[in-house]
Design a protein around this motif. Structure first.
Motif, PDB file in Angstrom:
ATOM      1  N   TYR A  58       0.854  -1.196   0.000  1.00 38.95           N
ATOM      2  CA  TYR A  58       0.000   0.000   0.000  1.00 38.95           C
ATOM      3  C   TYR A  58       0.884   1.238   0.000  1.00 38.95           C
ATOM      4  O   TYR A  58       2.071   1.173   0.344  1.00 38.95           O
ATOM      5  CB  TYR A  58      -0.970  -0.009   1.189  1.00 38.95           C
ATOM      6  N   GLY A  59       0.295   2.342  -0.405  1.00 39.21           N
ATOM      7  CA  GLY A  59       1.085   3.576  -0.432  1.00 39.21           C
ATOM      8  C   GLY A  59       2.341   3.450  -1.277  1.00 39.21           C
ATOM      9  O   GLY A  59       3.400   3.925  -0.889  1.00 39.21           O
ATOM     10  N   ASN A  60       2.241   2.780  -2.393  1.00 36.57           N
ATOM     11  CA  ASN A  60       3.313   2.586  -3.384  1.00 36.57           C
ATOM     12  C   ASN A  60       4.368   1.554  -2.997  1.00 36.57           C
ATOM     13  O   ASN A  60       4.819   0.780  -3.832  1.00 36.57           O
ATOM     14  CB  ASN A  60       4.031   3.915  -3.686  1.00 36.57           C
ATOM     15  N   SER A  61       4.784   1.566  -1.713  1.00 37.73           N
ATOM     16  CA  SER A  61       5.918   0.705  -1.367  1.00 37.73           C
ATOM     17  C   SER A  61       5.880   0.164   0.053  1.00 37.73           C
ATOM     18  O   SER A  61       6.852  -0.455   0.494  1.00 37.73           O
ATOM     19  CB  SER A  61       7.231   1.487  -1.566  1.00 37.73           C
ATOM     20  N   LYS A  62       4.786   0.379   0.750  1.00 40.05           N
ATOM     21  CA  LYS A  62       4.704  -0.078   2.145  1.00 40.05           C
ATOM     22  C   LYS A  62       4.119  -1.488   2.213  1.00 40.05           C
ATOM     23  O   LYS A  62       3.177  -1.815   1.498  1.00 40.05           O
ATOM     24  CB  LYS A  62       3.856   0.890   2.971  1.00 40.05           C
ATOM     25  N   ARG A  63       4.666  -2.276   3.113  1.00 37.19           N
ATOM     26  CA  ARG A  63       4.185  -3.649   3.294  1.00 37.19           C
ATOM     27  C   ARG A  63       3.433  -3.772   4.604  1.00 37.19           C
ATOM     28  O   ARG A  63       3.959  -3.417   5.666  1.00 37.19           O
ATOM     29  CB  ARG A  63       5.374  -4.629   3.336  1.00 37.19           C
ATOM     30  N   PRO A  64       2.201  -4.299   4.566  1.00 35.31           N
ATOM     31  CA  PRO A  64       1.487  -4.547   5.834  1.00 35.31           C
ATOM     32  C   PRO A  64       2.236  -5.606   6.631  1.00 35.31           C
ATOM     33  O   PRO A  64       2.971  -6.432   6.066  1.00 35.31           O
ATOM     34  CB  PRO A  64       0.119  -5.062   5.384  1.00 35.31           C
ATOM     35  N   SER A  65       2.025  -5.605   7.921  1.00 36.60           N
ATOM     36  CA  SER A  65       2.641  -6.630   8.748  1.00 36.60           C
ATOM     37  C   SER A  65       2.141  -8.004   8.299  1.00 36.60           C
ATOM     38  O   SER A  65       0.960  -8.170   7.979  1.00 36.60           O
ATOM     39  CB  SER A  65       2.322  -6.413  10.227  1.00 36.60           C
ATOM     40  N   GLY A  66       3.054  -8.943   8.246  1.00 34.88           N
ATOM     41  CA  GLY A  66       2.692 -10.291   7.838  1.00 34.88           C
ATOM     42  C   GLY A  66       2.968 -10.595   6.379  1.00 34.88           C
ATOM     43  O   GLY A  66       2.973 -11.763   5.978  1.00 34.88           O
ATOM     44  N   VAL A  67       3.185  -9.559   5.574  1.00 35.35           N
ATOM     45  CA  VAL A  67       3.530  -9.780   4.175  1.00 35.35           C
ATOM     46  C   VAL A  67       5.045  -9.945   4.068  1.00 35.35           C
ATOM     47  O   VAL A  67       5.798  -9.091   4.536  1.00 35.35           O
ATOM     48  CB  VAL A  67       3.060  -8.600   3.299  1.00 35.35           C
ATOM     49  N   PRO A  68       5.501 -11.042   3.464  1.00 36.39           N
ATOM     50  CA  PRO A  68       6.951 -11.292   3.380  1.00 36.39           C
ATOM     51  C   PRO A  68       7.677 -10.175   2.623  1.00 36.39           C
ATOM     52  O   PRO A  68       7.119  -9.558   1.700  1.00 36.39           O
ATOM     53  CB  PRO A  68       7.027 -12.608   2.586  1.00 36.39           C
ATOM     54  N   ASP A  69       8.930  -9.941   3.018  1.00 36.18           N
ATOM     55  CA  ASP A  69       9.698  -8.882   2.361  1.00 36.18           C
ATOM     56  C   ASP A  69      10.155  -9.290   0.967  1.00 36.18           C
ATOM     57  O   ASP A  69      10.876  -8.543   0.299  1.00 36.18           O
ATOM     58  CB  ASP A  69      10.881  -8.446   3.221  1.00 36.18           C
ATOM     59  N   ARG A  70       9.715 -10.459   0.502  1.00 37.07           N
ATOM     60  CA  ARG A  70       9.954 -10.852  -0.892  1.00 37.07           C
ATOM     61  C   ARG A  70       9.131  -9.979  -1.851  1.00 37.07           C
ATOM     62  O   ARG A  70       9.425  -9.908  -3.044  1.00 37.07           O
ATOM     63  CB  ARG A  70       9.565 -12.318  -1.102  1.00 37.07           C
ATOM     64  N   PHE A  71       8.097  -9.356  -1.297  1.00 35.27           N
ATOM     65  CA  PHE A  71       7.231  -8.487  -2.100  1.00 35.27           C
ATOM     66  C   PHE A  71       7.644  -7.028  -1.885  1.00 35.27           C
ATOM     67  O   PHE A  71       7.798  -6.582  -0.748  1.00 35.27           O
ATOM     68  CB  PHE A  71       5.759  -8.660  -1.696  1.00 35.27           C
ATOM     69  N   SER A  72       7.829  -6.314  -3.005  1.00 33.26           N
ATOM     70  CA  SER A  72       8.184  -4.909  -2.901  1.00 33.26           C
ATOM     71  C   SER A  72       7.510  -4.124  -4.018  1.00 33.26           C
ATOM     72  O   SER A  72       7.212  -4.662  -5.083  1.00 33.26           O
ATOM     73  CB  SER A  72       9.703  -4.718  -2.958  1.00 33.26           C
ATOM     74  N   GLY A  73       7.253  -2.841  -3.749  1.00 29.00           N
ATOM     75  CA  GLY A  73       6.597  -1.994  -4.728  1.00 29.00           C
ATOM     76  C   GLY A  73       7.350  -0.708  -4.961  1.00 29.00           C
ATOM     77  O   GLY A  73       8.076  -0.228  -4.091  1.00 29.00           O
ATOM     78  N   SER A  74       7.180  -0.178  -6.166  1.00 32.01           N
ATOM     79  CA  SER A  74       7.800   1.095  -6.508  1.00 32.01           C
ATOM     80  C   SER A  74       6.887   1.840  -7.472  1.00 32.01           C
ATOM     81  O   SER A  74       5.975   1.266  -8.074  1.00 32.01           O
ATOM     82  CB  SER A  74       9.177   0.887  -7.134  1.00 32.01           C
ATOM     83  N   LYS A  75       7.157   3.128  -7.600  1.00 35.90           N
ATOM     84  CA  LYS A  75       6.343   3.973  -8.482  1.00 35.90           C
ATOM     85  C   LYS A  75       7.232   5.039  -9.090  1.00 35.90           C
ATOM     86  O   LYS A  75       8.108   5.592  -8.431  1.00 35.90           O
ATOM     87  CB  LYS A  75       5.211   4.610  -7.671  1.00 35.90           C
ATOM     88  N   SER A  76       7.000   5.320 -10.373  1.00 31.31           N
ATOM     89  CA  SER A  76       7.740   6.374 -11.051  1.00 31.31           C
ATOM     90  C   SER A  76       6.892   6.931 -12.186  1.00 31.31           C
ATOM     91  O   SER A  76       6.427   6.172 -13.044  1.00 31.31           O
ATOM     92  CB  SER A  76       9.057   5.823 -11.610  1.00 31.31           C
ATOM     93  N   GLY A  77       6.686   8.222 -12.166  1.00 33.72           N
ATOM     94  CA  GLY A  77       5.898   8.839 -13.228  1.00 33.72           C
ATOM     95  C   GLY A  77       4.475   8.315 -13.255  1.00 33.72           C
ATOM     96  O   GLY A  77       3.762   8.381 -12.256  1.00 33.72           O
TER      97      GLY A  77
END
Lengths: 111, 122
Positions: A51-70
């Motif tokens: 959520y919020g482009n790159s934030k991970r809720p608790s419990g979601v593995p750090d294997r998942f990541s998000g980014s945003k550009s333009g």
């Protein structure tokens, strides 16, 4: 017709890294509205991964990541696992529609 | 625990009406904006409508505008979706969904989803 475009499918072998793109426009992602990512397994309720482009809720593995550009955003899954097989959707807000938009969805297959 | 339970789905003929309900529990419903989101068979997620915490603001997807009405009863912790003039393309699983927060212009991500109720227009 969705205003956020995703690839229909991506695949990878276990342990590999895959990325899913989400392309929008100047009235949604490009207008600085946040992008969120959901994982959806058949027969279950969607689950927020990022959520919020790159934030991970608790419990979601750090294997998942998000980014945003333009006007685009991306979801990356590293160390792909069999349990990651699912449909993934990006989501944002669109000011020209005065409403919320989901991406077209991407099916992730673990080879 | 935080829970959303939808009801009211079923099979309905084109042109007829149906009313969906969502019972909320485990959180302060009267403080939360709420969405309806749907998924047609073989298709992706589609946002349908949103209502503010007090029911004063409502917004709809173009595909349902003028046919669907979202409403809430904060005294009963329930969210409703009145669907009129139903079309075959409204066939879908309908989810009740809670955004984590809502600001003055829009809401953040959905952090709570119901299990969905199925509507078939045929």
């Amino acid at each position: 017709q969705s205003v956020l475009t995703q690839p229909p499918s991506v695949s990878g072998a276990p342990g590999q890294r895959v990325t899913i793109s989400c392309t929008g426009s100047s009235s949604n992602i490009g207008a600085h509205y946040d992008v969120h990512w959901y994982q959806h397994l058949p027969g279950t309720a969607p689950k927020v991964l990022i959520y919020g482009n790159s934030k991970r809720p608790s419990g979601v593995p750090d294997r998942f990541s998000g980014s945003k550009s333009g006007t685009s955003a991306s979801l990356a899954i590293t160390g792909l696992q069999a349990e990651d097989e699912a449909d993934y959707y990006c989501q944002s807000y669109d000011s020209s529609l005065s409403g919320y938009v989901f991406g077209t969805g991407t099916k992730v297959t673990v080879l | 625990q935080v829970q959303l339970v939808e009801s009211g789905g079923g099979v309905v003929q084109p042109g007829r009406s149906l009313r969906l309900s969502c019972a909320a529990s485990g959180f302060t419903f009267r403080s939360s904006g709420m969405h309806w989101v749907r998924q047609a068979p073989g298709k992706g997620l589609e946002w349908v409508a949103v209502i503010s915490y007090d029911g004063s603001d409502k917004y709809y997807a173009d595909s349902v505008k003028g046919r669907f009405t979202i409403s809430r009863d904060n005294s009963k912790n329930t969210l409703d979706l009145q669907m009129d003039s139903l079309r075959p393309e409204d066939t879908a699983v309908y989810y009740c969904a809670r955004p984590q927060t809502c600001g003055t212009s829009h809401c953040s991500h959905v952090d709570v989803w119901g299990q969905g109720t199925t509507v078939t227009v045929s």
